[in-house]
Design an enzyme around this catalytic site. Structure first.
Site, PDB file in Angstrom:
ATOM      1  N   ASP A  13       2.689   2.460   7.566  1.00 57.77           N
ATOM      2  CA  ASP A  13       1.379   1.869   8.360  1.00 57.77           C
ATOM      3  C   ASP A  13       1.241   2.576   9.714  1.00 57.77           C
ATOM      4  O   ASP A  13       0.779   1.895  10.749  1.00 57.77           O
ATOM      5  CB  ASP A  13       1.556   0.173   8.541  1.00 57.77           C
ATOM      6  CG  ASP A  13       1.754  -0.179   7.096  1.00 57.77           C
ATOM      7  OD1 ASP A  13       1.444   0.137   6.218  1.00 57.77           O
ATOM      8  OD2 ASP A  13       2.845  -1.084   6.896  1.00 57.77           O
ATOM      9  N   GLY A  15      -0.752   4.639  10.632  1.00 53.84           N
ATOM     10  CA  GLY A  15      -2.112   5.241  10.903  1.00 53.84           C
ATOM     11  C   GLY A  15      -2.130   6.568  10.557  1.00 53.84           C
ATOM     12  O   GLY A  15      -3.021   7.430  11.050  1.00 53.84           O
ATOM     13  N   LYS A  16      -1.414   7.103   9.624  1.00 53.44           N
ATOM     14  CA  LYS A  16      -1.518   8.335   8.980  1.00 53.44           C
ATOM     15  C   LYS A  16      -2.724   8.689   8.607  1.00 53.44           C
ATOM     16  O   LYS A  16      -3.338   9.932   8.660  1.00 53.44           O
ATOM     17  CB  LYS A  16      -0.628   8.525   7.956  1.00 53.44           C
ATOM     18  CG  LYS A  16       0.893   8.414   8.370  1.00 53.44           C
ATOM     19  CD  LYS A  16       1.964   8.530   7.088  1.00 53.44           C
ATOM     20  CE  LYS A  16       1.909   7.490   6.151  1.00 53.44           C
ATOM     21  NZ  LYS A  16       2.361   6.155   6.638  1.00 53.44           N
ATOM     22  N   ALA A  39       0.746   2.697  -1.191  1.00 51.87           N
ATOM     23  CA  ALA A  39       0.181   3.208  -0.007  1.00 51.87           C
ATOM     24  C   ALA A  39      -1.108   2.483   0.210  1.00 51.87           C
ATOM     25  O   ALA A  39      -1.752   2.305  -0.608  1.00 51.87           O
ATOM     26  CB  ALA A  39       0.200   4.650  -0.017  1.00 51.87           C
ATOM     27  N   GLY A  40      -1.412   2.477   1.375  1.00 43.90           N
ATOM     28  CA  GLY A  40      -2.976   2.005   1.857  1.00 43.90           C
ATOM     29  C   GLY A  40      -3.371   2.600   3.061  1.00 43.90           C
ATOM     30  O   GLY A  40      -2.828   2.097   3.950  1.00 43.90           O
ATOM     31  N   HIS A  41      -4.225   3.650   2.915  1.00 43.79           N
ATOM     32  CA  HIS A  41      -4.683   4.065   4.324  1.00 43.79           C
ATOM     33  C   HIS A  41      -5.930   3.832   4.431  1.00 43.79           C
ATOM     34  O   HIS A  41      -7.039   4.028   3.724  1.00 43.79           O
ATOM     35  CB  HIS A  41      -4.687   5.863   3.905  1.00 43.79           C
ATOM     36  CG  HIS A  41      -3.179   6.471   3.847  1.00 43.79           C
ATOM     37  ND1 HIS A  41      -2.972   7.550   3.451  1.00 43.79           N
ATOM     38  CD2 HIS A  41      -2.103   5.769   4.045  1.00 43.79           C
ATOM     39  CE1 HIS A  41      -1.614   7.661   3.666  1.00 43.79           C
ATOM     40  NE2 HIS A  41      -1.271   6.836   3.995  1.00 43.79           N
ATOM     41  N   GLN A 224       3.954   5.889   3.109  1.00 37.86           N
ATOM     42  CA  GLN A 224       5.039   5.307   3.591  1.00 37.86           C
ATOM     43  C   GLN A 224       5.526   5.910   4.912  1.00 37.86           C
ATOM     44  O   GLN A 224       4.786   6.556   5.522  1.00 37.86           O
ATOM     45  CB  GLN A 224       6.142   4.732   2.663  1.00 37.86           C
ATOM     46  CG  GLN A 224       5.605   3.766   1.298  1.00 37.86           C
ATOM     47  CD  GLN A 224       5.016   4.620   0.540  1.00 37.86           C
ATOM     48  OE1 GLN A 224       5.517   5.639  -0.051  1.00 37.86           O
ATOM     49  NE2 GLN A 224       3.834   3.984   0.027  1.00 37.86           N
ATOM     50  N   GLY A 408      -8.159   3.767  19.250  1.00 37.25           N
ATOM     51  CA  GLY A 408      -8.925   2.921  18.491  1.00 37.25           C
ATOM     52  C   GLY A 408      -9.123   3.035  17.020  1.00 37.25           C
ATOM     53  O   GLY A 408      -8.981   4.015  16.395  1.00 37.25           O
TER      54      GLY A 408
HETATM   55  P1  IMP Z   1       7.504  -0.777  -2.875  1.00 33.39           P
HETATM   56  O1  IMP Z   1       7.102   0.781  -2.527  1.00 33.39           O
HETATM   57  O2  IMP Z   1       6.185  -1.579  -3.303  1.00 33.39           O
HETATM   58  O3  IMP Z   1       8.598  -0.682  -3.879  1.00 33.39           O
HETATM   59  O4  IMP Z   1       7.931  -1.607  -1.616  1.00 33.39           O
HETATM   60  C1  IMP Z   1       9.205  -1.275  -1.289  1.00 33.39           C
HETATM   61  C2  IMP Z   1       9.046  -1.726   0.529  1.00 33.39           C
HETATM   62  O5  IMP Z   1       8.467  -0.793   1.358  1.00 33.39           O
HETATM   63  C3  IMP Z   1       8.483  -2.949   1.083  1.00 33.39           C
HETATM   64  O6  IMP Z   1       8.944  -3.521   1.919  1.00 33.39           O
HETATM   65  C4  IMP Z   1       6.971  -2.676   1.302  1.00 33.39           C
HETATM   66  O7  IMP Z   1       6.358  -3.459   1.997  1.00 33.39           O
HETATM   67  C5  IMP Z   1       7.267  -1.186   1.578  1.00 33.39           C
HETATM   68  N1  IMP Z   1       6.070  -0.379   1.502  1.00 33.39           N
HETATM   69  C6  IMP Z   1       5.712   0.391   0.287  1.00 33.39           C
HETATM   70  N2  IMP Z   1       4.506   0.881   0.590  1.00 33.39           N
HETATM   71  C7  IMP Z   1       4.213   0.749   1.983  1.00 33.39           C
HETATM   72  C8  IMP Z   1       3.075   1.376   2.836  1.00 33.39           C
HETATM   73  O8  IMP Z   1       2.277   2.362   2.314  1.00 33.39           O
HETATM   74  N3  IMP Z   1       3.201   0.821   4.125  1.00 33.39           N
HETATM   75  C9  IMP Z   1       4.187   0.071   4.466  1.00 33.39           C
HETATM   76  N4  IMP Z   1       5.093  -0.370   3.885  1.00 33.39           N
HETATM   77  C10 IMP Z   1       5.292  -0.121   2.543  1.00 33.39           C
END
Ligand code: IMP
Length: 418
Positions: A13, A15-16, A39-41, A224, A408
């Protein structure tokens, strides 16, 4: 910038997405090498917010080729939803998405097991995104996984899928008939999705080597962050893949010498979602300021993110292990309005990774905050004196230059010193 990697230096998270979107103005190809729809970009285009989970960020710029590398675990059902979302903004994805035939598929059984394991773990839960990531990588390592190339062989796909369903029915005692029936329905949807994603399967190994040979501009997109790396992160509170630069080579099939530049993305403070140690966490008005002004909610799960001060001890580790050439610092505007800002310079009782993070004692340096907002500033020299001091302090602590500052959410809220 022929081959440039952009990776997270903290717990994800960072901000990539925004930094890659900015850099991809000049890119031909954007490739991912690990992770999946955990992931969530988040990218803001005009006033529309788009969240990409599996498709590389380059998809939003016409003409860029997007590769989902062999190191990824790909969820076909979610992928189709994502493609629909992207197309609903008027972006044409035809001929631009390539899935590695050696990537692994995330199935409904993987998602079920992820949620099941978390529920069973109770207080010891990792706090995963429940996107099936851990179980999919487990199957890969056990050599029982479904590879994306298996989708092209429907009898093999059905045989492997059935084995996964049978394992749930046999080994999980408290699984209910209702759960099994709902899984069976999801598996039907999975088969339909597999049929539709077939057309995206490609030999991405040869494809990326051709692009490198042609001198194309390629961005390697990390998901991540460093501290969620399965080997080097805050185990067991990590994801199930290697998130660091070393894994780019495995996850795409390219040698180290082909990577020209590695950029580390850091927030101007720290956040984490899910459980696990967080030495500089602030459960006070500072943490609240960061959470609220930074709108710190997980892009995939919408959980509130935990917030705290910038941790230079952990950031130095990230710089070393990834070999960052320079840093992109994001969410700088979130520090607006604070009368003082702290930076953890090191820990009193040890260095990462040797120190036990649960009892690490951060040593802070306090810097003055600034008046007004940095949001509309586009030149480094126009920043308030105190803001410049903060940037210089981080550069000093990490012995690495900061060359991009995001001020921003908007695409153009960037200060570039490249
Ligand atoms: P998993 O990848 O869903 O197995 O989650 C394992 C850990 O990584 C948890 O603490 C998630 O919140 C964290 N996590 C997984 N993907 C992301 C991401 O893209 N951003 C932030 N945290 C992540």
């Amino acid at each position: 910038m022929p081959v440039t990697a952009v990776l997270g230096g903290q717990w994800g998270d960072e901000g990539k997405g925004k930094i890659i979107d900015y850099l991809s103005g000049e890119a031909d190809v954007v490739a991912r090498f690990q992770g999946g729809s955990n992931a969530g970009h988040t990218i803001l285009v005009g006033n529309k917010e788009i969240i990409l989970h599996q498709i590389p960020t380059g998809i939003l710029r016409e003409g860029i080729i997007c590769i989902l590398g062999n190191g990824m675990v790909i969820d076909p059902i979610n992928l189709l939803r994502e493609i629909n979302d992207v197309e609903s903004t008027g972006v044409n994805t035809d001929g631009r998405i390539f899935l590695s035939l050696n990537a692994h598929a995330v199935t409904p059984v993987h998602k079920f097991l992820d949620a099941y394991n978390e529920k069973k773990a109770g207080e010891k839960a990792i706090g995963t995104t429940r996107r099936g990531i851990g179980p999919a990588y487990t199957d890969k390592i056990r050599r029982t996984g479904i590879r994306i190339r298996d989708i092209e062989n429907s009898s093999l796909l059905r045989e492997k899928m059935q084995a996964q369903l049978d394992a749930v029915a046999t080994f999980i005692e408290d699984v209910t008939d209702e759960e099994i029936n709902s899984l069976k329905n999801e598996v039907k949807e999975f088969y339909r999705a597999c049929e539709k994603v077939k057309k995206y399967i490609a030999d991405t190994f040869n494809l990326i080597h051709e692009y490198i040979g042609e001198g194309k501009n390629i961005i390697l997109e990390g998901a991540q962050g460093t501290l969620l790396d399965i080997d080097h992160g805050t185990y067991p509170y990590v994801t199930s893949s290697n998130t660091i630069s070393g894994n780019i080579c495995c996850g795409l099939g390219i040698p180290p010498g082909k990577i020209d530049k590695i950029i580390g993305v850091f927030k101007a403070y720290n956040t984490r979602v899910g459980a696990g140690p967080f030495p500089t966490e602030q459960r006070n008005r500072y943490g609240e300021h960061l959470q609220q002004r930074g709108y710190e909610f997980g892009a995939t799960t919408r959980r509130k993110r935990r917030c705290g001060w910038f941790d230079a001890e952990l950031a130095r580790f990230a710089v070393k292990i990834n070999g960052f050439d320079y840093i992109a610092l994001t969410k700088f505007d979130v520090l607006d309005g604070l009368e003082e800002i702290k930076i953890c310079t090191h820990y009193k009782n040890g260095r990462y990774p040797d120190v036990d993070l649960d009892v690490a004692e951060p040593v802070y340096e306090t810097l003055p905050g600034w008046k007004g907002s940095v949001r509309d500033i586009r030149n480094f020299s126009d920043l308030p004196e105190e803001a410049i001091k903060f940037i210089r302090k981080i550069e000093d602590l990490l012995s690495t230059p900061i060359k991009i500052i995001s001020t921003g959410k908007e695409r153009n809220q960037i200060i570039s010193m490249e």
